[in-house]
Design an enzyme around this catalytic site. Structure first.
Site, PDB file in Angstrom:
ATOM      1  N   LYS A  11       0.818  -1.217   0.000  1.00 34.95           N
ATOM      2  CA  LYS A  11       0.000   0.000   0.000  1.00 34.95           C
ATOM      3  C   LYS A  11       0.858   1.276   0.000  1.00 34.95           C
ATOM      4  O   LYS A  11       2.072   1.226   0.282  1.00 34.95           O
ATOM      5  CB  LYS A  11      -0.928  -0.032   1.219  1.00 34.95           C
ATOM      6  CG  LYS A  11      -1.999  -1.123   1.154  1.00 34.95           C
ATOM      7  CD  LYS A  11      -2.966  -1.012   2.330  1.00 34.95           C
ATOM      8  CE  LYS A  11      -4.054  -2.071   2.250  1.00 34.95           C
ATOM      9  NZ  LYS A  11      -5.036  -1.912   3.375  1.00 34.95           N
ATOM     10  N   TYR A  51     -12.288  -1.731  -3.765  1.00 32.53           N
ATOM     11  CA  TYR A  51     -12.769  -1.879  -2.384  1.00 32.53           C
ATOM     12  C   TYR A  51     -14.284  -1.729  -2.272  1.00 32.53           C
ATOM     13  O   TYR A  51     -14.799  -1.436  -1.190  1.00 32.53           O
ATOM     14  CB  TYR A  51     -12.067  -0.866  -1.473  1.00 32.53           C
ATOM     15  CG  TYR A  51     -10.739  -1.343  -0.913  1.00 32.53           C
ATOM     16  CD1 TYR A  51     -10.667  -2.492  -0.116  1.00 32.53           C
ATOM     17  CD2 TYR A  51      -9.569  -0.631  -1.134  1.00 32.53           C
ATOM     18  CE1 TYR A  51      -9.458  -2.923   0.421  1.00 32.53           C
ATOM     19  CE2 TYR A  51      -8.346  -1.056  -0.592  1.00 32.53           C
ATOM     20  CZ  TYR A  51      -8.309  -2.201   0.181  1.00 32.53           C
ATOM     21  OH  TYR A  51      -7.120  -2.628   0.724  1.00 32.53           O
ATOM     22  N   PHE A  59     -15.257   4.087   6.868  1.00 32.68           N
ATOM     23  CA  PHE A  59     -13.876   4.424   6.479  1.00 32.68           C
ATOM     24  C   PHE A  59     -13.661   4.381   4.958  1.00 32.68           C
ATOM     25  O   PHE A  59     -12.549   4.599   4.487  1.00 32.68           O
ATOM     26  CB  PHE A  59     -12.889   3.481   7.175  1.00 32.68           C
ATOM     27  CG  PHE A  59     -13.125   2.017   6.925  1.00 32.68           C
ATOM     28  CD1 PHE A  59     -12.695   1.397   5.756  1.00 32.68           C
ATOM     29  CD2 PHE A  59     -13.792   1.240   7.872  1.00 32.68           C
ATOM     30  CE1 PHE A  59     -12.921   0.053   5.522  1.00 32.68           C
ATOM     31  CE2 PHE A  59     -14.027  -0.115   7.652  1.00 32.68           C
ATOM     32  CZ  PHE A  59     -13.589  -0.709   6.461  1.00 32.68           C
ATOM     33  N   ARG A  87      -2.085 -14.185   4.630  1.00 35.80           N
ATOM     34  CA  ARG A  87      -2.789 -13.495   5.725  1.00 35.80           C
ATOM     35  C   ARG A  87      -1.997 -13.631   7.025  1.00 35.80           C
ATOM     36  O   ARG A  87      -1.965 -12.709   7.836  1.00 35.80           O
ATOM     37  CB  ARG A  87      -4.200 -14.065   5.910  1.00 35.80           C
ATOM     38  CG  ARG A  87      -5.147 -13.908   4.724  1.00 35.80           C
ATOM     39  CD  ARG A  87      -5.641 -12.516   4.463  1.00 35.80           C
ATOM     40  NE  ARG A  87      -6.182 -11.846   5.620  1.00 35.80           N
ATOM     41  CZ  ARG A  87      -6.874 -10.697   5.557  1.00 35.80           C
ATOM     42  NH1 ARG A  87      -7.108 -10.103   4.388  1.00 35.80           N
ATOM     43  NH2 ARG A  87      -7.319 -10.123   6.641  1.00 35.80           N
ATOM     44  N   THR A  93      -5.502  -6.848  10.813  1.00 42.52           N
ATOM     45  CA  THR A  93      -5.792  -5.567  10.150  1.00 42.52           C
ATOM     46  C   THR A  93      -5.264  -4.386  10.966  1.00 42.52           C
ATOM     47  O   THR A  93      -4.642  -3.469  10.429  1.00 42.52           O
ATOM     48  CB  THR A  93      -7.318  -5.416   9.962  1.00 42.52           C
ATOM     49  OG1 THR A  93      -7.812  -6.581   9.302  1.00 42.52           O
ATOM     50  CG2 THR A  93      -7.647  -4.175   9.151  1.00 42.52           C
ATOM     51  N   ARG A 104       2.414  -6.220   9.307  1.00 35.69           N
ATOM     52  CA  ARG A 104       1.686  -5.102   9.908  1.00 35.69           C
ATOM     53  C   ARG A 104       2.247  -4.749  11.282  1.00 35.69           C
ATOM     54  O   ARG A 104       2.305  -3.570  11.650  1.00 35.69           O
ATOM     55  CB  ARG A 104       0.194  -5.418   9.943  1.00 35.69           C
ATOM     56  CG  ARG A 104      -0.437  -5.240   8.547  1.00 35.69           C
ATOM     57  CD  ARG A 104      -1.793  -5.860   8.453  1.00 35.69           C
ATOM     58  NE  ARG A 104      -2.546  -5.394   7.296  1.00 35.69           N
ATOM     59  CZ  ARG A 104      -3.692  -5.937   6.887  1.00 35.69           C
ATOM     60  NH1 ARG A 104      -4.202  -6.971   7.543  1.00 35.69           N
ATOM     61  NH2 ARG A 104      -4.320  -5.462   5.832  1.00 35.69           N
ATOM     62  N   ASN A 114      -2.088   0.410   6.685  1.00 37.66           N
ATOM     63  CA  ASN A 114      -1.541  -0.819   7.268  1.00 37.66           C
ATOM     64  C   ASN A 114      -0.709  -1.647   6.282  1.00 37.66           C
ATOM     65  O   ASN A 114      -0.610  -2.870   6.391  1.00 37.66           O
ATOM     66  CB  ASN A 114      -2.662  -1.643   7.903  1.00 37.66           C
ATOM     67  CG  ASN A 114      -3.743  -2.015   6.903  1.00 37.66           C
ATOM     68  OD1 ASN A 114      -3.626  -1.710   5.726  1.00 37.66           O
ATOM     69  ND2 ASN A 114      -4.770  -2.689   7.367  1.00 37.66           N
ATOM     70  N   HIS A 117      -2.388  -5.302   1.527  1.00 36.77           N
ATOM     71  CA  HIS A 117      -3.684  -5.949   1.306  1.00 36.77           C
ATOM     72  C   HIS A 117      -3.422  -7.402   0.931  1.00 36.77           C
ATOM     73  O   HIS A 117      -2.447  -7.687   0.230  1.00 36.77           O
ATOM     74  CB  HIS A 117      -4.453  -5.290   0.155  1.00 36.77           C
ATOM     75  CG  HIS A 117      -5.593  -6.148  -0.334  1.00 36.77           C
ATOM     76  ND1 HIS A 117      -6.823  -6.145   0.275  1.00 36.77           N
ATOM     77  CD2 HIS A 117      -5.653  -7.077  -1.327  1.00 36.77           C
ATOM     78  CE1 HIS A 117      -7.610  -7.035  -0.339  1.00 36.77           C
ATOM     79  NE2 HIS A 117      -6.923  -7.614  -1.313  1.00 36.77           N
ATOM     80  N   GLU A 128      -9.680 -10.526  -7.702  1.00 37.86           N
ATOM     81  CA  GLU A 128      -8.703  -9.446  -7.518  1.00 37.86           C
ATOM     82  C   GLU A 128      -7.518  -9.600  -8.485  1.00 37.86           C
ATOM     83  O   GLU A 128      -7.035  -8.614  -9.040  1.00 37.86           O
ATOM     84  CB  GLU A 128      -8.244  -9.412  -6.058  1.00 37.86           C
ATOM     85  CG  GLU A 128      -9.370  -8.968  -5.126  1.00 37.86           C
ATOM     86  CD  GLU A 128      -9.044  -9.070  -3.652  1.00 37.86           C
ATOM     87  OE1 GLU A 128      -9.918  -8.706  -2.844  1.00 37.86           O
ATOM     88  OE2 GLU A 128      -7.931  -9.510  -3.287  1.00 37.86           O
TER      89      GLU A 128
HETATM   90  N1  UDP Z   1      -9.810  -0.236   7.290  1.00 41.46           N
HETATM   91  C1  UDP Z   1      -9.892   0.995   7.946  1.00 41.46           C
HETATM   92  N2  UDP Z   1     -10.546   1.056   9.154  1.00 41.46           N
HETATM   93  C2  UDP Z   1     -11.125  -0.033   9.715  1.00 41.46           C
HETATM   94  C3  UDP Z   1     -11.061  -1.274   9.052  1.00 41.46           C
HETATM   95  C4  UDP Z   1     -10.391  -1.336   7.838  1.00 41.46           C
HETATM   96  O1  UDP Z   1      -9.386   2.002   7.464  1.00 41.46           O
HETATM   97  O2  UDP Z   1     -11.710   0.090  10.817  1.00 41.46           O
HETATM   98  C5  UDP Z   1      -9.098  -0.314   5.999  1.00 41.46           C
HETATM   99  C6  UDP Z   1      -7.717  -0.979   6.159  1.00 41.46           C
HETATM  100  O3  UDP Z   1      -6.819  -0.359   5.239  1.00 41.46           O
HETATM  101  C7  UDP Z   1      -8.025  -2.412   5.764  1.00 41.46           C
HETATM  102  C8  UDP Z   1      -9.030  -2.204   4.629  1.00 41.46           C
HETATM  103  O4  UDP Z   1      -9.832  -1.116   5.081  1.00 41.46           O
HETATM  104  O5  UDP Z   1      -6.858  -3.097   5.359  1.00 41.46           O
HETATM  105  C9  UDP Z   1      -9.917  -3.382   4.312  1.00 41.46           C
HETATM  106  O6  UDP Z   1     -10.524  -3.822   5.504  1.00 41.46           O
HETATM  107  P1  UDP Z   1     -10.621  -5.375   5.840  1.00 41.46           P
HETATM  108  O7  UDP Z   1     -11.562  -5.508   6.997  1.00 41.46           O
HETATM  109  O8  UDP Z   1     -10.929  -6.139   4.595  1.00 41.46           O
HETATM  110  O9  UDP Z   1      -9.146  -5.714   6.381  1.00 41.46           O
HETATM  111  P2  UDP Z   1      -7.963  -6.587   5.726  1.00 41.46           P
HETATM  112  O10 UDP Z   1      -8.578  -7.694   4.924  1.00 41.46           O
HETATM  113  O11 UDP Z   1      -7.141  -5.637   4.869  1.00 41.46           O
HETATM  114  O12 UDP Z   1      -7.161  -7.093   6.902  1.00 41.46           O
HETATM  115 MG    MG Z   2     -10.048  -7.648   3.479  1.00 40.25          MG
END
Ligand code: UDP
Ligand code: MG
Length: 140
Positions: A11, A51, A59, A87, A93, A104, A114, A117, A128
């Protein structure tokens, strides 16, 4: 366990801090192979399409602004159980919850910015990958 492919993004917070190599090393050390890679600068509309599953979340707008604020590195990672393994290497996250040694935990700046992705299931991985790469660009 069969070879699997997953989709990854390094990112803008990470490309800005010149962390691309450090993050790719984490993938490679975990046994994931980079089989496609490109550095691109998304428009806000392209980030929004990627997204769109989060379109109703509070957010979403901030996330799309962030994802289009600087270049990203889009990659396809291949390996045994690649979706789950990626993952694990990424960590939770929210970096405050991420296990020590994960990307992370080491690099993320906040729950939003973070660093990486990663696809969360086989269906999303396929979607994707197809959003960012043509079959000709997956080189093994
Ligand atoms: N995100 C955020 N605030 C939140 C949760 C998620 O800004 O409270 C952003 C963050 O960049 C995250 C992305 O949205 O990586 C996608 O969220 P997801 O729940 O899919 O998390 P991920 O799969 O990336 O761990
Ligand atoms: Mg996700």
């Amino acid at each position: 366990m069969a070879l699997e492919r997953t989709f990854s993004i390094i990112k803008p917070d990470a490309t800005r801090r010149n962390l691309t190599g450090a993050i790719v090393k984490k993938f490679e050390d975990a046994g994931l192979r980079v089989v496609a890679s490109k550095r691109i600068h998304l428009t806000k509309a392209q980030a929004g399409e990627f997204y769109k599953v989060h379109a109703e979340r509070p957010f979403y707008d901030e996330l799309c602004e962030f994802m289009s604020s600087a270049p990203i590195v889009a990659q396809v990672l291949e390996g045994e159980d690649a979706i789950t393994k990626n993952r694990e290497v990424m960590g939770a996250t929210n970096p405050a919850d991420a296990a020590p040694g994960t990307i992370r935990a080491e690099f993320a700046e906040s729950v939003g910015e973070n660093s990486v992705h990663g696809s969360d299931a086989p269906e999303t991985a396929a979607e994707e990958i197809a959003y960012f790469f043509s079959g000709l660009e997956l080189v093994g």
